[in-house]
Write a protein that holds these residues in place. Structure first.
Motif, PDB file in Angstrom:
ATOM      1  N   VAL A   1      23.790  35.725  46.001  1.00 26.02           N
ATOM      2  CA  VAL A   1      25.107  35.739  46.575  1.00 26.02           C
ATOM      3  C   VAL A   1      25.959  37.136  45.973  1.00 26.02           C
ATOM      4  O   VAL A   1      26.999  37.220  45.767  1.00 26.02           O
ATOM      5  N   MET A   2      24.779  38.018  45.810  1.00 29.14           N
ATOM      6  CA  MET A   2      25.338  39.343  45.266  1.00 29.14           C
ATOM      7  C   MET A   2      24.661  40.345  46.171  1.00 29.14           C
ATOM      8  O   MET A   2      23.428  40.521  46.719  1.00 29.14           O
TER       9      MET A   2
ATOM     10  N   SER B   1      30.628  43.257  45.143  1.00 26.13           N
ATOM     11  CA  SER B   1      28.977  42.566  45.386  1.00 26.13           C
ATOM     12  C   SER B   1      29.221  41.419  45.741  1.00 26.13           C
ATOM     13  O   SER B   1      28.263  40.729  46.532  1.00 26.13           O
ATOM     14  N   LEU B   2      29.888  40.638  44.790  1.00 27.73           N
ATOM     15  CA  LEU B   2      30.094  39.119  45.100  1.00 27.73           C
ATOM     16  C   LEU B   2      30.926  38.809  46.607  1.00 27.73           C
ATOM     17  O   LEU B   2      30.308  37.690  47.093  1.00 27.73           O
TER      18      LEU B   2
ATOM     19  N   ARG C   1      34.151  33.518  44.023  1.00 25.66           N
ATOM     20  CA  ARG C   1      34.184  34.738  43.729  1.00 25.66           C
ATOM     21  C   ARG C   1      34.974  34.967  42.516  1.00 25.66           C
ATOM     22  O   ARG C   1      34.511  35.714  41.440  1.00 25.66           O
ATOM     23  N   GLU C   2      36.009  34.431  42.416  1.00 26.01           N
ATOM     24  CA  GLU C   2      37.188  34.371  41.094  1.00 26.01           C
ATOM     25  C   GLU C   2      36.336  33.847  39.888  1.00 26.01           C
ATOM     26  O   GLU C   2      36.439  34.479  38.732  1.00 26.01           O
ATOM     27  N   ALA C   3      35.582  32.558  40.188  1.00 28.23           N
ATOM     28  CA  ALA C   3      34.923  31.980  39.171  1.00 28.23           C
ATOM     29  C   ALA C   3      33.934  32.632  38.522  1.00 28.23           C
ATOM     30  O   ALA C   3      33.634  32.757  37.402  1.00 28.23           O
ATOM     31  N   LEU C   4      33.132  33.231  39.474  1.00 25.01           N
ATOM     32  CA  LEU C   4      31.894  33.991  38.944  1.00 25.01           C
ATOM     33  C   LEU C   4      32.273  35.413  38.313  1.00 25.01           C
ATOM     34  O   LEU C   4      31.773  35.882  37.358  1.00 25.01           O
ATOM     35  N   VAL C   5      33.359  36.128  38.924  1.00 23.12           N
ATOM     36  CA  VAL C   5      33.882  37.339  38.283  1.00 23.12           C
ATOM     37  C   VAL C   5      34.171  37.024  36.704  1.00 23.12           C
ATOM     38  O   VAL C   5      33.799  37.780  35.997  1.00 23.12           O
TER      39      VAL C   5
END
Length: 348
Positions: free
Chosen positions: A51-52, A129-130, A251-255
């Motif tokens: 997912v990147m 990237s995400l 995206r927010e969660a992974l960032v």
């Protein structure tokens, strides 16, 4: 102008060497820790590589691993120098080695500082990237029969369940893609035909989300489909209802997750950087203090130690001038070679 001049009697020199020996071994352990942190971060980034979109964010863990390994070697030699400083006649053998040693050590210390800065400044690159990676992941969610994309659905579902998120920016991202495979659609159904015909690209779009977006903490059974249709569900209002799906985008969660990890690692590496700088400063004092008693290391002689023999500017130019001369010489050789090659052609 001498920078940070200090007096070192015999006992103080011995204590400096002993303390520096302990400090260098502590820095060696810290270097191993830096390498481990780099490996940990790289492993975490590779876990989500599907997912990147690009590999630019791997610069941080790669740099951490390089400076971690370099720190092991640098501080091991520092401990050996400290041991020889306590034995008569052994310290001078490091005399020609110390200048390049300090240059290499300073380079990797600056590189470690850059790694710390990058760990705090990678948010934009990580988010970009995400954004692209998650967009493709959602787009190819239905392609479970396509080679290379077979596990995309599993990856996205696990991601949404683990990080309690839905979609890229939010759950509405699922409304814009066909995430249900054609093999599970009944094309004889009028509803399916109408939905496909109503779309310019011939896709089956629904205002629904996969099951992995459902929030198990919600008291109401999960509503996955017709999320924007109030009449499709009893006692349901789309605008005011607290949806029983995850509202935060992945995206927010992974960032947030990765930036939290990078910031923690950055703080740890910053403490290692301070320790590494302390080793270099202490070793410099030991070197300059021992130069005055070369061959008489165990005598009761008071010496002076300093950080820099000249000002910071003069010291920097002393190191940079040989590099500049080397490049100037290289350019002159290239220009001479080019001129020699053109002469016969001009004569002809």
């Amino acid at each position: 102008m001498v920078v940070m001049k200090m007096k070192f009697p015999f006992e103080k020199r011995v204590k400096l060497a002993q303390g520096l020996w302990l400090l260098s071994w502590s820095a060696t352990v810290a270097g191993a820790m830096t390498f481990t942190l780099g490996c940990l971060l790289k492993t975490e980034l590779r876990r989500r590589s599907e997912v990147m979109e690009n590999g630019d964010i791997h610069v941080v863990p790669n740099t951490l691993m390089i400076v971690g390994l370099a720190s092991l070697g640098i501080n091991y030699f520092a401990s050996k120098i400290c041991q020889d400083a306590l034995e008569a006649g052994r310290f001078p053998r490091w005399k020609n080695f110390l200048k390049p040693y300090f240059a290499i050590s300073c380079f990797f210390t600056v590189l470690m500082l850059l790694a710390v800065i990058m760990s705090y400044a990678m948010k934009g690159s990580l988010e970009s990237s995400l954004k692209g990676g998650l967009k493709n992941g959602i787009r190819f969610y239905k392609d479970t029969d396509t080679p290379g994309r077979c596990f995309q659905k599993q990856t996205i579902d696990r991601l949404q369940l683990e990080f309690k998120c839905c979609g890229n920016s939010d759950y509405r991202d699922w409304f814009e893609v066909q995430w249900i495979s054609n093999r599970y659609l009944d094309f004889s159904s009028k509803e399916v035909k109408d939905r496909i015909k109503s779309n310019v690209d011939g896709r089956y779009l629904v205002d629904g989300v996969p099951f992995s977006c459902c929030n198990p903490s919600s008291p109401r059974p999960c509503i996955q489909y017709q999320l924007t249709n109030d009449s499709a569900h009893y006692n349901y209002e789309y605008q005011t209802e607290e949806l029983n799906i995850y509202l935060r985008g992945c995206r927010e969660a992974l960032v947030n997750y990765y930036m939290g990890l990078m910031n923690t690692i950055g703080a740890g590496v910053l403490s290692v950087l301070v320790l590494q700088a302390s080793v270099l400063v202490s070793l410099r004092f030991l070197q300059t203090a021992m130069e005055a008693v070369e061959g008489k290391e165990n005598t009761e002689i008071e010496t002076e130690g300093y950080l820099l023999e000249k000002s910071v500017k003069d010291t920097f130019m002393e190191f940079i001038n040989p590099v500049l001369k080397f490049f100037m010489l290289t350019n002159q050789v290239e220009e001479g070679t080019t001129a020699a090659g053109e002469t016969p052609a001009a004569t002809a």
